[in-house]
Design a protein around this motif. Structure first.
Motif, PDB file in Angstrom:
ATOM      1  N   ARG A   1       3.094 -10.587   2.248  1.00 15.65           N
ATOM      2  CA  ARG A   1       4.412 -10.086   2.672  1.00 15.65           C
ATOM      3  C   ARG A   1       4.496  -9.798   4.153  1.00 15.65           C
ATOM      4  NH1 ARG A   1       5.230  -5.648  -2.049  1.00 15.65           N
ATOM      5  NH2 ARG A   1       5.319  -7.094  -3.796  1.00 15.65           N
ATOM      6  N   GLU A   2       3.390  -9.307   4.721  1.00 17.68           N
ATOM      7  CA  GLU A   2       3.460  -8.862   6.108  1.00 17.68           C
ATOM      8  C   GLU A   2       2.836  -9.837   7.102  1.00 17.68           C
ATOM      9  OE1 GLU A   2       2.024  -4.841   6.555  1.00 17.68           O
ATOM     10  OE2 GLU A   2       2.812  -4.302   4.586  1.00 17.68           O
ATOM     11  N   GLU A   3       1.707 -10.434   6.748  1.00 17.45           N
ATOM     12  CA  GLU A   3       0.975 -11.216   7.733  1.00 17.45           C
ATOM     13  C   GLU A   3       1.224 -12.721   7.666  1.00 17.45           C
ATOM     14  OE1 GLU A   3      -0.747  -9.997  10.327  1.00 17.45           O
ATOM     15  OE2 GLU A   3      -0.018  -8.042   9.647  1.00 17.45           O
ATOM     16  N   LEU A   4       1.077 -13.328   6.497  1.00 21.27           N
ATOM     17  CA  LEU A   4       1.202 -14.797   6.402  1.00 21.27           C
ATOM     18  C   LEU A   4       2.584 -15.321   6.794  1.00 21.27           C
ATOM     19  CD1 LEU A   4      -0.968 -15.486   3.240  1.00 21.27           C
ATOM     20  CD2 LEU A   4      -1.534 -15.948   5.629  1.00 21.27           C
ATOM     21  N   PRO A   5       3.679 -14.589   6.544  1.00 19.62           N
ATOM     22  CA  PRO A   5       4.974 -15.099   7.016  1.00 19.62           C
ATOM     23  C   PRO A   5       5.069 -15.230   8.534  1.00 19.62           C
ATOM     24  CG  PRO A   5       5.314 -13.492   5.287  1.00 19.62           C
ATOM     25  CD  PRO A   5       3.850 -13.437   5.647  1.00 19.62           C
ATOM     26  N   LYS A   6       4.183 -14.582   9.272  1.00 19.84           N
ATOM     27  CA  LYS A   6       4.198 -14.689  10.736  1.00 19.84           C
ATOM     28  C   LYS A   6       3.750 -16.071  11.198  1.00 19.84           C
ATOM     29  CE  LYS A   6       3.063  -9.826  11.488  1.00 19.84           C
ATOM     30  NZ  LYS A   6       2.017  -8.915  12.025  1.00 19.84           N
ATOM     31  N   ASP A   7       2.993 -16.781  10.363  1.00 21.21           N
ATOM     32  CA  ASP A   7       2.502 -18.102  10.746  1.00 21.21           C
ATOM     33  C   ASP A   7       3.683 -19.048  10.929  1.00 21.21           C
ATOM     34  OD1 ASP A   7       0.146 -19.977  11.028  1.00 21.21           O
ATOM     35  OD2 ASP A   7       1.365 -21.015   9.533  1.00 21.21           O
ATOM     36  N   GLY A   8       3.744 -19.680  12.057  1.00 22.52           N
ATOM     37  CA  GLY A   8       4.831 -20.609  12.346  1.00 22.52           C
ATOM     38  C   GLY A   8       5.957 -19.976  13.130  1.00 22.52           C
TER      39      GLY A   8
ATOM     40  N   LEU B   1       9.647 -18.616  18.885  1.00 23.08           N
ATOM     41  CA  LEU B   1       9.783 -17.554  19.875  1.00 23.08           C
ATOM     42  C   LEU B   1      10.649 -18.056  21.013  1.00 23.08           C
ATOM     43  CD1 LEU B   1       6.234 -15.973  20.098  1.00 23.08           C
ATOM     44  CD2 LEU B   1       8.247 -15.085  18.947  1.00 23.08           C
ATOM     45  N   ARG B   2      11.486 -17.182  21.503  1.00 27.00           N
ATOM     46  CA  ARG B   2      12.420 -17.556  22.563  1.00 27.00           C
ATOM     47  C   ARG B   2      12.653 -16.349  23.450  1.00 27.00           C
ATOM     48  NH1 ARG B   2      14.058 -16.384  17.801  1.00 27.00           N
ATOM     49  NH2 ARG B   2      15.855 -15.107  17.410  1.00 27.00           N
ATOM     50  N   PRO B   3      13.151 -16.551  24.641  1.00 28.08           N
ATOM     51  CA  PRO B   3      13.449 -15.402  25.502  1.00 28.08           C
ATOM     52  C   PRO B   3      14.489 -14.493  24.840  1.00 28.08           C
ATOM     53  CG  PRO B   3      13.598 -17.465  26.723  1.00 28.08           C
ATOM     54  CD  PRO B   3      13.426 -17.816  25.281  1.00 28.08           C
ATOM     55  N   ALA B   4      14.388 -13.217  25.119  1.00 22.17           N
ATOM     56  CA  ALA B   4      15.330 -12.256  24.542  1.00 22.17           C
ATOM     57  C   ALA B   4      16.757 -12.647  24.902  1.00 22.17           C
ATOM     58  CB  ALA B   4      15.017 -10.856  25.044  1.00 22.17           C
ATOM     59  N   GLY B   5      17.650 -12.546  23.941  1.00 21.43           N
ATOM     60  CA  GLY B   5      19.050 -12.852  24.176  1.00 21.43           C
ATOM     61  C   GLY B   5      19.450 -14.268  23.808  1.00 21.43           C
ATOM     62  N   PHE B   6      18.490 -15.149  23.562  1.00 21.57           N
ATOM     63  CA  PHE B   6      18.811 -16.515  23.195  1.00 21.57           C
ATOM     64  C   PHE B   6      18.594 -16.696  21.705  1.00 21.57           C
ATOM     65  CE2 PHE B   6      17.905 -16.780  27.656  1.00 21.57           C
ATOM     66  CZ  PHE B   6      18.888 -17.633  28.131  1.00 21.57           C
TER      67      PHE B   6
ATOM     68  N   LEU C   1       5.273 -20.018   2.589  1.00 22.95           N
ATOM     69  CA  LEU C   1       6.084 -18.808   2.682  1.00 22.95           C
ATOM     70  C   LEU C   1       7.156 -18.985   3.743  1.00 22.95           C
ATOM     71  CD1 LEU C   1       3.125 -16.279   2.643  1.00 22.95           C
ATOM     72  CD2 LEU C   1       4.642 -16.836   0.738  1.00 22.95           C
ATOM     73  N   GLU C   2       8.277 -18.323   3.535  1.00 20.94           N
ATOM     74  CA  GLU C   2       9.349 -18.391   4.518  1.00 20.94           C
ATOM     75  C   GLU C   2       8.898 -17.710   5.802  1.00 20.94           C
ATOM     76  OE1 GLU C   2      14.088 -17.407   4.851  1.00 20.94           O
ATOM     77  OE2 GLU C   2      13.135 -17.531   2.905  1.00 20.94           O
ATOM     78  N   ILE C   3       9.153 -18.348   6.908  1.00 19.73           N
ATOM     79  CA  ILE C   3       8.700 -17.844   8.205  1.00 19.73           C
ATOM     80  C   ILE C   3       9.489 -16.609   8.600  1.00 19.73           C
ATOM     81  CG2 ILE C   3       8.520 -18.393  10.664  1.00 19.73           C
ATOM     82  CD1 ILE C   3       8.141 -21.315   9.839  1.00 19.73           C
ATOM     83  N   ASP C   4       8.777 -15.597   9.071  1.00 22.33           N
ATOM     84  CA  ASP C   4       9.396 -14.386   9.593  1.00 22.33           C
ATOM     85  C   ASP C   4       9.789 -14.665  11.033  1.00 22.33           C
ATOM     86  OD1 ASP C   4      10.166 -11.908  10.456  1.00 22.33           O
ATOM     87  OD2 ASP C   4       8.220 -10.933  10.144  1.00 22.33           O
ATOM     88  N   LEU C   5      11.055 -14.954  11.254  1.00 24.23           N
ATOM     89  CA  LEU C   5      11.517 -15.337  12.585  1.00 24.23           C
ATOM     90  C   LEU C   5      11.530 -14.165  13.559  1.00 24.23           C
ATOM     91  CD1 LEU C   5      14.392 -17.760  11.586  1.00 24.23           C
ATOM     92  CD2 LEU C   5      12.070 -18.321  12.309  1.00 24.23           C
ATOM     93  N   GLN C   6      11.321 -12.967  13.066  1.00 21.66           N
ATOM     94  CA  GLN C   6      11.292 -11.803  13.955  1.00 21.66           C
ATOM     95  C   GLN C   6       9.872 -11.440  14.364  1.00 21.66           C
ATOM     96  OE1 GLN C   6      13.434  -8.769  11.869  1.00 21.66           O
ATOM     97  NE2 GLN C   6      15.399  -9.741  12.234  1.00 21.66           N
ATOM     98  N   ALA C   7       8.891 -12.177  13.895  1.00 22.36           N
ATOM     99  CA  ALA C   7       7.493 -11.887  14.227  1.00 22.36           C
ATOM    100  C   ALA C   7       7.230 -12.203  15.693  1.00 22.36           C
ATOM    101  CB  ALA C   7       6.562 -12.697  13.343  1.00 22.36           C
TER     102      ALA C   7
END
Length: 128
Positions: A16-23, A28-33, A60-66
């Motif tokens: 739940r916490e770690e593997l979704p961070k993969d990918g 990752l993008r600059p803040a605001g974009f 697993l679904e990628i955690d886009l906020q990681a």
């Protein structure tokens, strides 16, 4: 820092916490974009909202906020779980744990063994 966890907590942490961070790093993008224009482009192509599910290599679904990669222990846990599919659990036909527990009523012993094996193993047959 090492922390003792039971198996359920460990699996929940990894899946739940770690593997979704993969990918997530690829997103990752600059803040605001944001991803707004990509969604607009897909809508204009198909004239409908396209629900894209982003799955990583662990399914697993990628955690886009990681903001970082998964902890190194999480992929190790994932590999250990995958290896469980190769695990073969077999007991001798004459195995009877109830003897050690000094349970003597035969009908309860047989029913208990059958129920236990059915819960532990897929497709387990009851003892003779």
């Amino acid at each position: 820092m090492k922390r003792a966890r039971n198996i359920e907590e460990l699996l929940a942490w990894a899946y739940r916490e770690e593997l979704p961070k993969d990918g997530a790093v690829q997103f990752l993008r600059p803040a605001g974009f944001g991803f707004g224009w990509g969604a607009v482009g897909r809508y204009s192509e198909h004239l409908t909202v396209v629900d894209e599910q982003r799955l990583n290599r662990y399914g697993l679904e990628i955690d886009l906020q990681a903001n970082n990669l998964p902890h190194p222990d999480a992929p190790r846990i994932w590999r250990a779980v995958q290896e469980l599919s190769d695990l073969v659990v077999a007991w001798p036909a004459e195995w009877n744990p109830c003897i050690d527990l000094e349970l003597t009523r035969a009908d309860l012993v047989e029913a208990g063994i059958a129920a236990g094996l059915a819960r532990l193993c897929q497709g387990a047959s009851s003892p003779p």
